[in-house]
Design a protein around this motif. Structure first.
Motif, PDB file in Angstrom:
ATOM      1  N   UNK A   1      68.507  43.546  58.123  1.00 19.44           N
ATOM      2  CA  UNK A   1      69.187  44.841  58.049  1.00 19.44           C
ATOM      3  C   UNK A   1      68.976  45.524  56.697  1.00 19.44           C
ATOM      4  N   UNK A   2      68.901  44.742  55.629  1.00 23.33           N
ATOM      5  CA  UNK A   2      68.782  45.352  54.301  1.00 23.33           C
ATOM      6  C   UNK A   2      67.356  45.784  53.990  1.00 23.33           C
ATOM      7  N   UNK A   3      66.385  45.147  54.620  1.00 22.81           N
ATOM      8  CA  UNK A   3      64.988  45.461  54.294  1.00 22.81           C
ATOM      9  C   UNK A   3      64.723  45.186  52.823  1.00 22.81           C
ATOM     10  N   UNK A   4      64.049  46.136  52.143  1.00 20.43           N
ATOM     11  CA  UNK A   4      63.670  45.948  50.738  1.00 20.43           C
ATOM     12  C   UNK A   4      64.891  45.789  49.830  1.00 20.43           C
ATOM     13  N   UNK A   5      66.036  46.310  50.256  1.00 23.59           N
ATOM     14  CA  UNK A   5      67.242  46.195  49.413  1.00 23.59           C
ATOM     15  C   UNK A   5      67.786  44.768  49.410  1.00 23.59           C
ATOM     16  N   UNK A   6      67.216  43.929  50.255  1.00 23.27           N
ATOM     17  CA  UNK A   6      67.592  42.517  50.261  1.00 23.27           C
ATOM     18  C   UNK A   6      66.487  41.623  49.716  1.00 23.27           C
ATOM     19  N   UNK A   7      65.532  42.221  48.989  1.00 22.68           N
ATOM     20  CA  UNK A   7      64.408  41.452  48.440  1.00 22.68           C
ATOM     21  C   UNK A   7      64.566  41.297  46.934  1.00 22.68           C
ATOM     22  N   UNK A   8      64.552  40.063  46.494  1.00 26.17           N
ATOM     23  CA  UNK A   8      64.624  39.751  45.073  1.00 26.17           C
ATOM     24  C   UNK A   8      64.001  38.385  44.871  1.00 26.17           C
TER      25      UNK A   8
ATOM     26  N   UNK B   1      64.339  42.738  43.159  1.00 29.20           N
ATOM     27  CA  UNK B   1      65.521  42.865  42.314  1.00 29.20           C
ATOM     28  C   UNK B   1      66.578  43.747  42.923  1.00 29.20           C
ATOM     29  N   UNK B   2      67.830  43.426  42.609  1.00 36.92           N
ATOM     30  CA  UNK B   2      68.984  44.194  43.089  1.00 36.92           C
ATOM     31  C   UNK B   2      69.969  44.398  41.944  1.00 36.92           C
ATOM     32  N   UNK B   3      70.713  45.526  41.957  1.00 39.13           N
ATOM     33  CA  UNK B   3      71.746  45.698  40.935  1.00 39.13           C
ATOM     34  C   UNK B   3      72.945  44.817  41.271  1.00 39.13           C
ATOM     35  N   UNK B   4      73.763  44.482  40.261  1.00 40.29           N
ATOM     36  CA  UNK B   4      74.899  43.602  40.562  1.00 40.29           C
ATOM     37  C   UNK B   4      76.067  43.680  39.589  1.00 40.29           C
ATOM     38  N   UNK B   5      75.908  44.427  38.499  1.00 40.52           N
ATOM     39  CA  UNK B   5      76.960  44.390  37.471  1.00 40.52           C
ATOM     40  C   UNK B   5      78.314  44.877  37.968  1.00 40.52           C
ATOM     41  N   UNK B   6      78.323  45.805  38.928  1.00 42.99           N
ATOM     42  CA  UNK B   6      79.601  46.386  39.353  1.00 42.99           C
ATOM     43  C   UNK B   6      80.177  45.740  40.607  1.00 42.99           C
ATOM     44  N   UNK B   7      79.473  44.779  41.160  1.00 39.07           N
ATOM     45  CA  UNK B   7      79.960  44.156  42.400  1.00 39.07           C
ATOM     46  C   UNK B   7      80.297  42.669  42.227  1.00 39.07           C
ATOM     47  N   UNK B   8      79.901  42.080  41.111  1.00 38.12           N
ATOM     48  CA  UNK B   8      80.088  40.631  40.923  1.00 38.12           C
ATOM     49  C   UNK B   8      81.568  40.256  40.858  1.00 38.12           C
TER      50      UNK B   8
ATOM     51  N   UNK C   1      73.402  49.597  46.356  1.00 38.40           N
ATOM     52  CA  UNK C   1      73.837  48.206  46.249  1.00 38.40           C
ATOM     53  C   UNK C   1      73.549  47.505  47.568  1.00 38.40           C
ATOM     54  N   UNK C   2      73.114  46.231  47.514  1.00 39.89           N
ATOM     55  CA  UNK C   2      72.937  45.497  48.782  1.00 39.89           C
ATOM     56  C   UNK C   2      74.280  45.214  49.447  1.00 39.89           C
ATOM     57  N   UNK C   3      75.363  45.424  48.714  1.00 46.67           N
ATOM     58  CA  UNK C   3      76.697  45.130  49.250  1.00 46.67           C
ATOM     59  C   UNK C   3      77.411  46.386  49.749  1.00 46.67           C
ATOM     60  N   UNK C   4      76.706  47.516  49.790  1.00 46.36           N
ATOM     61  CA  UNK C   4      77.348  48.743  50.254  1.00 46.36           C
ATOM     62  C   UNK C   4      77.989  48.517  51.624  1.00 46.36           C
ATOM     63  N   UNK C   5      79.230  48.998  51.765  1.00 50.42           N
ATOM     64  CA  UNK C   5      79.909  48.891  53.058  1.00 50.42           C
ATOM     65  C   UNK C   5      80.706  47.604  53.216  1.00 50.42           C
ATOM     66  N   UNK C   6      80.580  46.675  52.276  1.00 52.88           N
ATOM     67  CA  UNK C   6      81.333  45.421  52.379  1.00 52.88           C
ATOM     68  C   UNK C   6      82.761  45.628  51.866  1.00 52.88           C
TER      69      UNK C   6
END
Ligand code: DOR
Ligand code: ZN
Length: 366
Positions: free
Chosen positions: A203-210, A255-262, A324-329
């Protein structure tokens, strides 16, 4: 933290949150993010300090590149910071004694990823391990069988080695045994490997690639076991912003961003009874402080509302990449305030710290 009426809890105070693994970009990659934009994301994510990786061009593998990065991050950072020096294929070990005091540690890329710093020759790796001054951390990107190769070097040299973004059950088993043997190793795990699996790439496609890639459900379960039993020392975001246009490319950059979701992802685990508050504080603050030998200044802490429940929405993020790969969570836990040296630098909505107000933690511009 006390459980009040109807399961509401009082705010959690975390002393000096530090993310020891971020890629802030800037320099030749300002289009992906800048020290000012990504340290705003760090403050909004609750962090007092971040440690920046050396793979963004020009790679931090010689004195001019280090000088350029220190100048730019000193001028741009809104939170406190350190930078890693990078091991280079073209042997750069002769300058290690001169640079070690100005950086948080050495980073060695032992498997392929974003950038040009792959070191896949075991003899060359050994030379870097020997040359790096004892007492300063060596952080390694090592996946799969490479973990055993690096453990052999730890055994040989006794250098404190931090294994970044460990992602499989097998790697965790090797490192758990190494710890039981008394080897000086520490372990980082990312939130994306704790919350997502290879199935999410559909579902994430490239946004889930790191790198390392997302793994199986069994790997994810093993990582959680290691987080809760104390084998894992830190949760590191591996914040690695790329633009959406770049992610649309073939192949997409890793790579994915993560500083604001960790932090909210960990608070969600806390509220689900998966983690204690003590463990969360160790994973996001005190263990990394101990590993890298830094203490937060007086009056430096993050206030987290443990009752807030919300859906991660990209328009609220400060990172320049805007996704964010976590959008909608749905998650729990919202940063209400970040205080550094007695000053409020994030008030729950706005970042109040100016570019350049962050301080270097490792001997430069403090
Ligand atoms: O996914 C990743 N992205 N893994 C890395 O090791 C590097 C990072 C980046 O710089 O984009
Ligand atoms: Zn990384």
């Amino acid at each position: 933290m006390g459980l009040g009426e109807r399961g509401r809890t009082s705010p959690l105070i975390i002393p000096g949150m530090i993310d020891p693994h971020v890629h802030l970009r800037d320099l030749d990659w300002v289009h992906k993010g800048t020290f000012a934009s990504e340290t705003a994301a760090a403050l909004a994510g609750g962090y007092w300090a971040v440690l920046d990786m050396p793979n963004t061009p020009p790679p931090t593998i010689d004195q001019p590149a280090l000088a350029r990065k220190l100048e730019a991050i000193g001028a741009g950072a809104r939170c406190d910071w350190g930078v890693y020096f990078g091991a280079s294929q073209a042997d750069n070990t002769a300058i290690y004694p001169a640079v070690a005091g100005r950086v948080c540690g050495l980073k060695i890329y032992n498997n392929a990823t974003t950038g040009t710093l792959l070191l896949d020759d075991q003899a060359a790796r050994a030379a870097h391990f020997r040359a790096w001054p004892a007492g300063k951390v060596i952080a390694v990107h090592a996946e799969g069988e490479t973990v055993a190769d690096i453990l052999a070097l730890v055994r040989l040299t006794g250098r404190h080695t931090h294994f970044c973004h460990i992602s499989t059950a097998e790697e965790i088993a090797l490192l758990r045994a190494a710890k039981a043997d008394g080897l000086p190793v520490s372990i980082g795990v990312t939130p994306h490997h704790l919350y997502l699996t290879e199935r999410d790439v559909q579902t994430l496609g490239a946004l889930g690639r790191m790198k390392p890639e997302l793994k199986t459900e069994a790997d994810r379960a093993a990582l959680w076991d290691a987080v809760t039993d104390g084998t894992v020392d830190v949760i590191e975001s591996d914040h690695a912003p790329h633009t959406l246009a770049e992610k649309d490319g073939d192949p997409p950059p890793f790579g994915v961003p993560g500083l604001e979701t960790t932090l909210p992802l960990l608070v969600t685990a806390l509220r689900a009874g998966r983690l204690t508050a003590e463990r969360l504080i160790a994973l996001l603050a005190t263990n990394a402080q101990r590993i890298f030998g830094v203490l937060p200044p007086p009056e430096t802490y993050t206030v987290v509302d443990l009752n807030a429940s919300y859906v991660i929405a990209c328009e609220r993020l400060h990172t320049a990449c805007g996704w964010s790969p976590f959008e909608g969570m749905r998650v729990m836990g919202q940063v209400r305030r970040v205080v550094v040296r007695g000053q409020t630098v994030f008030d729950g909505e706005r970042v109040l710290a100016a570019p350049g107000s962050g301080r270097g933690l490792f001997g430069e511009r403090s």
